[in-house]
Design an enzyme around this catalytic site. Structure first.
Site, mmCIF file in Angstrom:
data_model
loop_
_atom_site.group_PDB
_atom_site.id
_atom_site.type_symbol
_atom_site.label_atom_id
_atom_site.label_comp_id
_atom_site.label_asym_id
_atom_site.label_seq_id
_atom_site.Cartn_x
_atom_site.Cartn_y
_atom_site.Cartn_z
ATOM 1 N N ASP A 267 45.938 44.922 39.412
ATOM 2 C CA ASP A 267 45.373 45.586 38.229
ATOM 3 C C ASP A 267 46.462 45.639 37.160
ATOM 4 O OD1 ASP A 267 43.710 47.108 36.577
ATOM 5 O OD2 ASP A 267 42.930 48.253 38.277
ATOM 6 N N ASP B 250 42.907 45.730 32.654
ATOM 7 C CA ASP B 250 42.358 47.001 32.206
ATOM 8 C C ASP B 250 42.153 46.993 30.690
ATOM 9 O OD1 ASP B 250 41.794 49.849 33.002
ATOM 10 O OD2 ASP B 250 43.388 50.235 31.555
ATOM 11 N N GLU C 112 38.428 43.767 31.730
ATOM 12 C CA GLU C 112 37.521 44.905 31.562
ATOM 13 C C GLU C 112 37.185 45.013 30.079
ATOM 14 O OE1 GLU C 112 37.379 49.709 32.491
ATOM 15 O OE2 GLU C 112 39.244 48.787 31.822
ATOM 16 N N HIS D 256 36.017 52.196 40.448
ATOM 17 C CA HIS D 256 36.698 53.493 40.517
ATOM 18 C C HIS D 256 36.323 54.415 39.368
ATOM 19 C CE1 HIS D 256 38.959 51.002 37.800
ATOM 20 N NE2 HIS D 256 39.566 52.072 37.318
ATOM 21 N N ASP D 257 35.667 53.879 38.327
ATOM 22 C CA ASP D 257 35.269 54.688 37.167
ATOM 23 C C ASP D 257 33.790 55.050 37.178
ATOM 24 O OD1 ASP D 257 37.745 54.820 35.909
ATOM 25 O OD2 ASP D 257 37.446 52.953 34.817
#
Length: 546
Positions: free
Chosen positions: A102, A203, A245, A318-319
């Site tokens: 990540d 990200d 993302e 995870h969000d």
């Protein structure tokens, strides 16, 4: 369509996301760690995945659970050491699993040495690594807001200037217009590439081209220039998985990111489908019921709109809250069936599927009663803001239970021992009390569990190029709450049907007739007469047409 020369490993594999803090604790401190992940690699191999997307393990003060990095080339001590990280990369490789790191390069931690230096004076060589502006009429330079609430500008008393942060004030944004920033990032990325990783998940990558003076935060004019420069300086020619993302992506600009001829990324995460249960022009906390017809429209559009790019497929991360609780049915009666339905709908589509830890056993949301139970900075900030604006506490808690990020972050449920086998200590975040019924050990013992449906879906993708490359054709003559589509090429044809509904639904598809080749389903059905068939609640199946 593709030619053989541009096939990539990441198009036929399935990626498994690990949130390290919540996956497996190896030393009893209540926090998941790298050695814990290593101890579970055989489980992931049995599932059949080909890559692990690892949420950040870099050194961090943890203001935002590792998405605030203070040293890109060191490991957070509670997760382990760089030796542990090297071992994970190598142990995964022996099981034909690649590690996807990540990468958070829109911002750093305010404790990163670059920002520590930048704050020392306006003349410091690192000052221009970040975005600084003078006050306007004694206040913030403009009205841009941070994603976690409040202004995107924080005042630095020492220099009398504001610095810019799209997230928390402890996450200052990097100044991508500075070529030294970019060169430093390429150097860091190559450090990881040389370790043998399989790629990067990037990200909020659509924010790096921001121009705050023009009030532009996403899709800035130089965004794609930066990505092409990144590509040529780092992963070009290395066949790595790179996924961005991009919350604001449309099919049109997703092509810009992922068309191979543009030399940017492999694919992006688009979130159009994940915003369908929030009110128009509202925030994610402003809830509305999902309309299945809208979900079908969005997912089908993405299946057919990318002519040269590539899709990522996901329900969870995870969000996001757990999909079986969010849009399915997590009651005892229907949890397993609806969890399997989500797997079947998604994994039979075109693109690279992502499985979030626990999704493969049907883990659920964990409702809380009080804000004191919440760890997530986003949920806490929203609670404070809305309480100050007069919202009822019950309404705010309801929104957190539906959409809060802690839902996805409760520890992985391995068995029915204390704390679900996640830790021998006190877990950093509460374990969902349903772990005695929902856990890996139980799933592996039950041939009809969600786990084995996911494993079969993953294997189907490996064995049939039709699922990877075939055409996607919507079957339109079905009720609006029924997903129905075909995947086909010159070699094979698959029909996928899913009743996204607790109610029964009748389908009449005379041209498909009676079908015996159900290769996967969530009811014990061997044959279906598609000329007239009543779908049971959440019933879903895959038919291979001869």
């Amino acid at each position: 369509m593709k030619s053989e020369s541009n096939e990539h490993w990441w198009q036929s594999t399935v990626v498994y996301q690990i949130y390290p803090r919540s996956f497996q604790d190896s030393n009893g401190d209540g926090i998941g760690d790298i050695q814990g992940i290593i101890s579970r690699l055989d489980y992931l191999k049995e599932l059949g995945i080909g890559a692990i997307w690892l949420s950040p393990v870099y050194k961090s003060p943890n203001a935002d659970n590792g998405y605030d990095i203070s040293d890109y080339q060191d490991i957070m001590s509670e997760f382990g050491t760089m030796q542990d990280m090297n071992k994970l990369i190598n142990e995964a490789k022996t099981r034909q699993i690649r590690i996807v790191m990540d990468l958070v390069v829109n911002h750093t931690s305010d404790e990163h040495k670059w920002f520590v230096e930048a704050k020392k004076s306006k003349e410091n060589p690192y000052r221009d690594f970040y975005i600084w502006r003078d006050p306007v009429n004694g206040k913030e330079p403009n009205g841009l807001k941070a994603s976690f609430g409040g202004s995107a500008w924080s005042f630095d008393k020492k220099s009398g200037q504001y610095y810019f942060h799209l997230f928390s004030e402890k996450q200052p944004d990097l100044n991508w217009e500075n070529s030294q920033v970019r060169d430093s990032i390429w150097k860091m990325m190559n450090f990881w590439i040389e370790k043998g990783i399989g790629g990067f998940r990037m990200d909020v990558i659509d924010l790096i081209g921001k121009q705050p003076d023009q009030l532009i935060t996403e899709n800035g004019p130089r965004l794609h220039d930066y990505l092409q420069e990144m590509n040529s300086n780092t992963f070009s020619g290395k066949d790595m998985l790179t996924v961005g993302e991009t919350w604001g992506a449309t099919p049109e600009n997703a092509e810009l990111y992922s068309d191979p001829s543009r030399h940017e990324l492999s694919m992006v995460f688009q979130f159009e489908h994940s915003m369908l249960d929030q009110k128009k022009n509202g925030e994610k906390w402003d809830l509305r019921a999902l309309q299945v017809k809208d979900l079908k429209k969005v997912l089908y559009k993405w299946q057919t709109s990318l002519q040269h790019g590539w899709n990522s497929l996901f329900w969870n991360n995870h969000d996001l809250p757990r999909i079986v609780s969010r849009w399915g049915n997590d009651s005892k009666e229907y949890r397993v069936r609806s969890a399997k339905m989500f797997g079947i709908i998604l994994h039979m589509m075109k693109g690279t599927p992502y499985v979030y830890q626990g999704e493969e056993i049907g883990m659920t949301n964990y409702p809380i009663k009080n804000i004191s139970e919440v760890d997530d900075i986003e949920s806490i900030n929203m609670y404070k803001e809305r309480e100050a604006r007069g919202y009822k506490k019950d309404t705010i808690i309801q929104a957190i239970n539906k959409k809060g990020r802690d839902n996805a972050r409760t520890p992985m449920q391995w068995n029915n021992t204390k704390e679900a086998g996640f830790t021998t200590g006190v877990p950093w975040l509460h374990v969902n009390p349903n772990y005695s019924e929902i856990n890996v050990e139980q799933a592996l013992e039950d041939p009809k569990s969600v786990f084995y449906t996911y494993r079969k879906l993953i294997n189907l993708r490996k064995h049939y190029k039709t699922i990877v490359w075939g055409n996607f054709i919507e079957i339109k003559e079905v009720p609006e709450n029924v997903f129905a589509y075909v995947r086909e090429d010159k070699d094979h044809k698959f029909i996928v049907i899913a009743n996204f509904d607790q109610q029964k639904n009748l389908i009449k598809l005379p041209k498909y007739g009676i079908q015996k080749n159900i290769i996967l389903g969530n009811y014990d059905e061997e044959m279906v007469d598609l000329t007239s068939y009543e779908l049971r609640p959440y019933e879903s199946f895959v038919i291979k047409v001869k």
